[in-house]
Every structure is written in C-alpha cells, then in structure tokens.
Write an enzyme that holds these catalytic residues in place. Structure first.
Site, PDB file in Angstrom:
ATOM      1  N   ASP A 158       1.516  -0.286   4.544  1.00  0.00           N
ATOM      2  CA  ASP A 158       1.803  -0.692   5.605  1.00  0.00           C
ATOM      3  C   ASP A 158       1.694  -2.223   6.040  1.00  0.00           C
ATOM      4  OD1 ASP A 158       0.873   1.728   6.668  1.00  0.00           O
ATOM      5  OD2 ASP A 158      -1.245   1.448   6.187  1.00  0.00           O
TER       6      ASP A 158
ATOM      7  N   LYS B  45       7.105  -2.283   5.632  1.00  0.00           N
ATOM      8  CA  LYS B  45       8.365  -1.723   5.215  1.00  0.00           C
ATOM      9  C   LYS B  45       9.583  -1.234   6.003  1.00  0.00           C
ATOM     10  CE  LYS B  45       5.899   0.660   2.510  1.00  0.00           C
ATOM     11  NZ  LYS B  45       4.448   0.435   3.052  1.00  0.00           N
TER      12      LYS B  45
HETATM   13  P1  GDP Z   1       5.085   0.245   6.704  1.00  0.00           P
HETATM   14  O1  GDP Z   1       4.251   1.741   6.554  1.00  0.00           O
HETATM   15  O2  GDP Z   1       4.975  -0.606   5.780  1.00  0.00           O
HETATM   16  O3  GDP Z   1       6.221   0.753   7.275  1.00  0.00           O
HETATM   17  O4  GDP Z   1       4.237  -0.350   7.850  1.00  0.00           O
HETATM   18  P2  GDP Z   1       3.572   0.279   9.125  1.00  0.00           P
HETATM   19  O5  GDP Z   1       4.575   0.459  10.110  1.00  0.00           O
HETATM   20  O6  GDP Z   1       2.539   1.509   8.957  1.00  0.00           O
HETATM   21  O7  GDP Z   1       2.552  -0.857   9.794  1.00  0.00           O
HETATM   22  C1  GDP Z   1       2.994  -2.284  10.031  1.00  0.00           C
HETATM   23  C2  GDP Z   1       2.626  -2.462  11.625  1.00  0.00           C
HETATM   24  O8  GDP Z   1       2.886  -3.762  11.642  1.00  0.00           O
HETATM   25  C3  GDP Z   1       3.392  -1.526  12.290  1.00  0.00           C
HETATM   26  O9  GDP Z   1       2.693  -1.425  13.591  1.00  0.00           O
HETATM   27  C4  GDP Z   1       4.489  -2.793  12.778  1.00  0.00           C
HETATM   28  O10 GDP Z   1       5.082  -2.460  14.164  1.00  0.00           O
HETATM   29  C5  GDP Z   1       3.682  -4.030  12.568  1.00  0.00           C
HETATM   30  N1  GDP Z   1       4.595  -5.216  12.411  1.00  0.00           N
HETATM   31  C6  GDP Z   1       5.537  -5.478  11.615  1.00  0.00           C
HETATM   32  N2  GDP Z   1       5.833  -6.557  11.411  1.00  0.00           N
HETATM   33  C7  GDP Z   1       5.038  -7.380  12.237  1.00  0.00           C
HETATM   34  C8  GDP Z   1       5.104  -8.544  12.438  1.00  0.00           C
HETATM   35  O11 GDP Z   1       5.837  -9.438  12.008  1.00  0.00           O
HETATM   36  N3  GDP Z   1       4.262  -9.078  13.332  1.00  0.00           N
HETATM   37  C9  GDP Z   1       3.349  -8.297  13.927  1.00  0.00           C
HETATM   38  N4  GDP Z   1       2.146  -8.627  14.948  1.00  0.00           N
HETATM   39  N5  GDP Z   1       3.366  -6.803  13.656  1.00  0.00           N
HETATM   40  C10 GDP Z   1       4.149  -6.487  12.725  1.00  0.00           C
HETATM   41  P1  IMO Z   2       2.933   3.569   4.092  1.00  0.00           P
HETATM   42  O1  IMO Z   2       4.310   3.895   3.495  1.00  0.00           O
HETATM   43  C1  IMO Z   2      -1.189   3.132   3.657  1.00  0.00           C
HETATM   44  C2  IMO Z   2      -3.112   5.880   0.887  1.00  0.00           C
HETATM   45  C3  IMO Z   2      -4.306   6.791   1.485  1.00  0.00           C
HETATM   46  C4  IMO Z   2      -5.043   7.238   0.176  1.00  0.00           C
HETATM   47  C5  IMO Z   2      -4.212   7.063  -0.969  1.00  0.00           C
HETATM   48  C6  IMO Z   2      -3.791   8.539  -1.498  1.00  0.00           C
HETATM   49  O2  IMO Z   2       2.902   3.830   5.590  1.00  0.00           O
HETATM   50  O3  IMO Z   2       2.805   2.182   3.570  1.00  0.00           O
HETATM   51  P2  IMO Z   2      -2.269  10.407  -0.464  1.00  0.00           P
HETATM   52  O4  IMO Z   2      -2.348  10.939   0.715  1.00  0.00           O
HETATM   53  O5  IMO Z   2      -1.086   9.671  -0.605  1.00  0.00           O
HETATM   54  O6  IMO Z   2      -2.693  11.169  -1.662  1.00  0.00           O
HETATM   55  O7  IMO Z   2      -3.378   9.316  -0.321  1.00  0.00           O
HETATM   56  O8  IMO Z   2      -3.251   6.408  -0.441  1.00  0.00           O
HETATM   57  N1  IMO Z   2      -1.797   5.926   1.728  1.00  0.00           N
HETATM   58  C7  IMO Z   2      -1.506   5.038   2.160  1.00  0.00           C
HETATM   59  N2  IMO Z   2      -2.076   3.749   2.755  1.00  0.00           N
HETATM   60  N3  IMO Z   2       0.198   3.278   3.820  1.00  0.00           N
HETATM   61  C8  IMO Z   2       0.669   4.465   3.340  1.00  0.00           C
HETATM   62  O9  IMO Z   2       1.999   4.750   3.634  1.00  0.00           O
HETATM   63  C9  IMO Z   2      -0.269   5.388   2.635  1.00  0.00           C
HETATM   64  N4  IMO Z   2       0.173   6.578   1.925  1.00  0.00           N
HETATM   65  C10 IMO Z   2      -1.073   7.013   1.277  1.00  0.00           C
HETATM   66  O10 IMO Z   2      -4.854   6.143   2.401  1.00  0.00           O
HETATM   67  O11 IMO Z   2      -5.996   5.890  -0.068  1.00  0.00           O
HETATM   68 MG    MG Z   3       2.618   2.680   7.242  1.00  0.00          MG
END
Ligand code: GDP
Ligand code: IMO
Ligand code: MG
Length: 428
Positions: A13, A16
């Site tokens: 999260d 990416k």
């Molecule tokens: P990923 O799994 O790595 O793609 O990340 P996620 O989408 O799960 O979580 C990142 C969150 O942060 C999302 O809600 C994005 O819209 C938000 N986000 C990404 N870059 C920024 C930033 O520079 N500032 C803020 N405030 N939010 C961001």
């Molecule tokens: P993105 O791509 C954050 C965590 C789960 C758990 C562990 C194992 O959005 O960054 P799983 O279901 O994969 O066997 O769970 O990994 N986990 C993540 N945490 N972002 C993710 O994906 C995750 N995908 C799995 O919370 O701790």
């Molecule tokens: Mg994510």
C-alpha cells in the site's frame, strides 16, 4: 531492452498502482508478475477513483496492453467482475491479456485460507482470506490448476478431481467443515470460459516481442519487499515473490531485461495484518491515529485499519539492496503536513543493546528491536498544491533529501496527493 519494475519497499500500500499508472503513459505493456486479488491498487484520475485488484494499473491508458503474467494467481470470477467494473466506468479492457500459465484460485483455496486462519487463533497471519497461500502451495505441490486447463473441460475436470481429494479430506477430517462438490465447481468455472477464452494468451511471447521491438515494458509489483515469501518478515508474509527478482520467474524475463527498478516509499510506514513492525505507533498514539486519519489508512481490499508508524529507513535501505533499486518514488508526503517534528528510524537496537544498521535476519531479534530515531523539523502546512520540489517548504525538501541520503539512490518522484498531477518530478 527497456524494462522497468515498480516495487513496494515496505509492507504494501505504498502507492504502487498510482506510480504504475503514472509511468504507464510511456509504456506499451504493463505486466503484473505475482500475487492475486490480495492486492488493492488505487488510482485517481480527474477525481474518479479506481480500485483494482488483478488488472494491471496501466489499463487506464488505451495505448497500453495490460498483461496478467504467469506468476499471478487468478480468481476468474473476480477478474470478470473487475472487467465489468472497469467497462461500466468507461475504461476499455479490450487489450487485456491473461497468461495461460497463471494458476487458478479455486473455492477450496479460499475455504482453506479462511479455516486455517481461524484455527491459528491468536497466531493468525491476518491474511486477506483470498486463497493466496493455498493456491501457491498447490502450485509448489504440482497439483495446481492453470488458466490453460480451462480450455479443455475433460482435463480441467480430471485435474480438479485429483486436487480436490485431499482438500476435502482436510476440510472434513481436519477442520470439521463440509467438503466441496467438484461437479459444482467445474460447472461454475467452465461457465466462465466463453468470456475468459479471448483473453488467454502466451504472455511470455508477448512480453519478449515488445522488448525485442525496443518498446517500454512496465512490471507492476503487488504486495511488497517485506511481504516477500523469501525476503520478508516470514511467516508474516504473502506466498509469492514481490521483489524485483520475482519479475524473472513471474513474467518470464531474465535480469538483463530490467533496466530500472523504482522502489515506492510511503513517507511513513503502514502494515496490514500481523507481524513485527519496529517503528509502529500503536492505536491510541496521537501521531499514529493522525497518520491513519489523514492518510485514509484502511485497506483498499479488506477495509482493515492499517497499522501506522514512522518511516523506517533501515527497511528502505534493505529494500534498495534486495531489489537493486535504481531510484525511489516517495508517496504521501502531504500526509505529514501537520506534525511539528518528524522521526525517521535510522537503526535498530536489540534487547541486548546491539545496534543494527541493517535488518537482522533472525525472527526473534526483529520482533524485539527498538527503533533508533533521528528527528527532523516538520513544515506545518499543506503542500498538496505543489508542482515542483521548489514549491515545497525547506523542511519538506530536507525530509526528501534525507530519505535520498539514507536510501543511497536518487528520489525521482514525490507524491503530494493521490492524483496524477500531484506528482513532483525530480531531475536528480
Ligand atoms: P498500492 O497497493 O501500493 O497500489 O497502494 P494503495 O492504493 O493500496 O494505497 C495507497 C493509497 O494512497 C491510495 O488510496 C492512493 O490513492 C493514495 N495515495 C497514493 N499516493 C498518494 C500521495 O502522494 N498522497 C496522498 N495523500 N495519497 C496518496
Ligand atoms: P498491495 O498490492 C498490504 C498482507 C495481508 C497479510 C499478509 C498475507 O495492495 O500492496 P495474503 O492474503 O497475501 O496471504 O496475506 O500479506 N497483504 C497485504 N498488505 N497490501 C497488500 O497488497 C497486501 N497483500 C497481502 O494483510 O498480512
Ligand atoms: Mg494496496
């Protein structure tokens, strides 16, 4: 052969999806190489929010061919629902390709994920319960069912009958749960074939043809370095290899196909699920609670509150090593705006007083280390309108430069908000 990898440097999260979307403008192919619908990638375009789990984040550009690579585990019903969601929002998925060698997540994988977590009780991993671990376990056990098996109903049924035998034994005798009916599963899965068949392709050939033409291929990591099965905080990890090296097996390219590896670094740290977290700020800590509130730190996928903490540069340095990062992209710098001072974890101290400048390999040590912090002044003001690094207050620039120093590679982008135009591009 210009391949670029986007990889998470923390516990997921980091943003990416957002940077994949940003860099996809210059790419013809965007490839997912591992994980499944445990991922939740959020992209914000013109105020519209897209949350995607399986389809590569490049899908929002019509010139991009999004590819689900062989290393991904696919729940076909989730994939079709995601395609419908994107189409309903006016995003064409016509170019999407699905590797015939990708493994399928089956209903028994999801059921086993749920019951095994329940049985672990307080030792649970906190998985997303999407069946990820059991699906990769079957792949390693060589009883996995692949996307290509859907193309021959007889083979599909045979493989399913074989695979489900010990699953039903485990469910009924081990977990005291009802077994699953292979006929019903086969009917459900084969009913999806007419929609899936046109997507199925030879992803390795597609990727190499693009690389041979000199086109730019982007590999989109899911999860992150410290959730990597081999390099992460095992056993509190996912069951695939998100690190850049995972591209080689999960997409079918050699290391020399990769020219650039962008490590995505959230300006602080979060983690969903169980496991060690040296710089954690526990629930009730005002800074941690503010990070969660301002950063909207609730799982895209499961809605769980993400555990917050200060930025841990010991981890980032290790991630730079593990992935051969060429540069890093910082996200969510804007979230840090209200704080008077900011802490960066620069080393760990073990309970015997040993100082660690790198991530120790031993689980018992990493569980007990305390963070050694460096404190920097905050900037106390919103920065989400900034367009260049120079628009940032001096303290924010210093924070970015300190990350660069400690990471040992250049910072190439800084996110000051989730939208495409809230990306500061740094020249060096
Ligand atoms: P990923 O799994 O790595 O793609 O990340 P996620 O989408 O799960 O979580 C990142 C969150 O942060 C999302 O809600 C994005 O819209 C938000 N986000 C990404 N870059 C920024 C930033 O520079 N500032 C803020 N405030 N939010 C961001
Ligand atoms: P993105 O791509 C954050 C965590 C789960 C758990 C562990 C194992 O959005 O960054 P799983 O279901 O994969 O066997 O769970 O990994 N986990 C993540 N945490 N972002 C993710 O994906 C995750 N995908 C799995 O919370 O701790
Ligand atoms: Mg994510």
């Amino acid at each position: 052969m210009p391949g670029t990898v986007i990889v998470g440097t923390q516990w997921g999260d980091e943003g990416k999806g957002r940077f994949t979307d940003y860099l996809a403008e210059e790419s013809t192919l965007v490839v997912r190489y591992q994980g499944g619908h445990n991922a939740g990638h959020t992209i914000v375009v013109d105020g519209e929010v897209f949350k995607i789990q399986l389809v590569p984040s490049g899908v929002l550009y019509p010139h991009v061919t999004p590819i689900i690579g062989n290393g991904v585990v696919v729940d076909p019903a989730v994939l079709l629902a995601e395609i419908d969601m994107l189409e309903a929002k006016g995003v064409s998925t016509a170019n999407l390709r699905l590797s015939g060698n990708a493994h399928l997540i089956m209903p028994y994988h999801q059921e086993l994920d749920r019951v095994s977590e329940r049985y672990l009780g307080k030792n649970k991993l906190g998985t997303t319960k999407r069946g990820i671990g059991p699906a990769y376990a079957d792949k390693a056990m060589r009883v996995g069912i692949r996307v290509q098996d859907l193309l021959d109903p007889k083979i599909f049924r045979q493989k399913l009958d074989l695979a489900i035998r010990d699953k039903n034994l485990m469910l009924t005798k081990g977990y005291n749960r009802p077994g699953l009916d292979p006929q019903a599963i086969a009917a459900d899965y084969l009913a999806m074939v007419p929609r899936l068949e046109p997507l199925i392709d030879d992803s390795v050939h597609l990727i190499h043809s693009a690389l041979d033409r000199g086109e730019h291929v982007l590999f989109e990591g899911a999860q992150a370095t410290f959730l990597d099965l081999d390099q992460g905080t095992y056993p509190f990890v996912t069951s695939s290899n998100p690190v850049a090296g995972g591209v080689c097996t999960g997409a079918g390219v050699g290391p020399r196909a990769i020219e650039r590896v962008v490590g995505v670094v959230k300006a602080y740290t979060t983690r969903v699920g169980s496991g060690p977290f040296p710089s954690e700020l526990f629930e009730g800590d005002p800074v941690g609670d503010e990070l969660v509130a301002r950063g909207h730190e609730y799982g895209t996928n499961t809605g769980r509150r993400r555990r917050p903490g200060w930025l841990d540069m010991v981890m980032i340095r290790h991630a730079v090593r593990l992935n051969s990062c060429t540069d890093v992209a910082i996200t969510k710098l804007d979230v840090l705006a209200p704080f008077e001072e900011l802490k960066i974890c620069v080393a760990y101290e073990g309970d015997d007083g040993t100082r660690y400048d790198h991530v120790p390999y031993h689980q018992s040590v990493i569980h007990k280390v305390r963070p050694v912090y460096e404190t920097l002044p905050g900037w106390r003001g919103e920065i989400d309108d900034a367009k260049t690094l120079d628009d940032l207050p001096a303290e924010a620039r210093d924070y970015v430069r300190r990350i660069e120093e400690l990471a040992g590679v250049p910072v190439s982008f800084v996110g000051v908000g989730p939208a495409r135009d809230q990306t500061l591009v740094l020249s060096s």
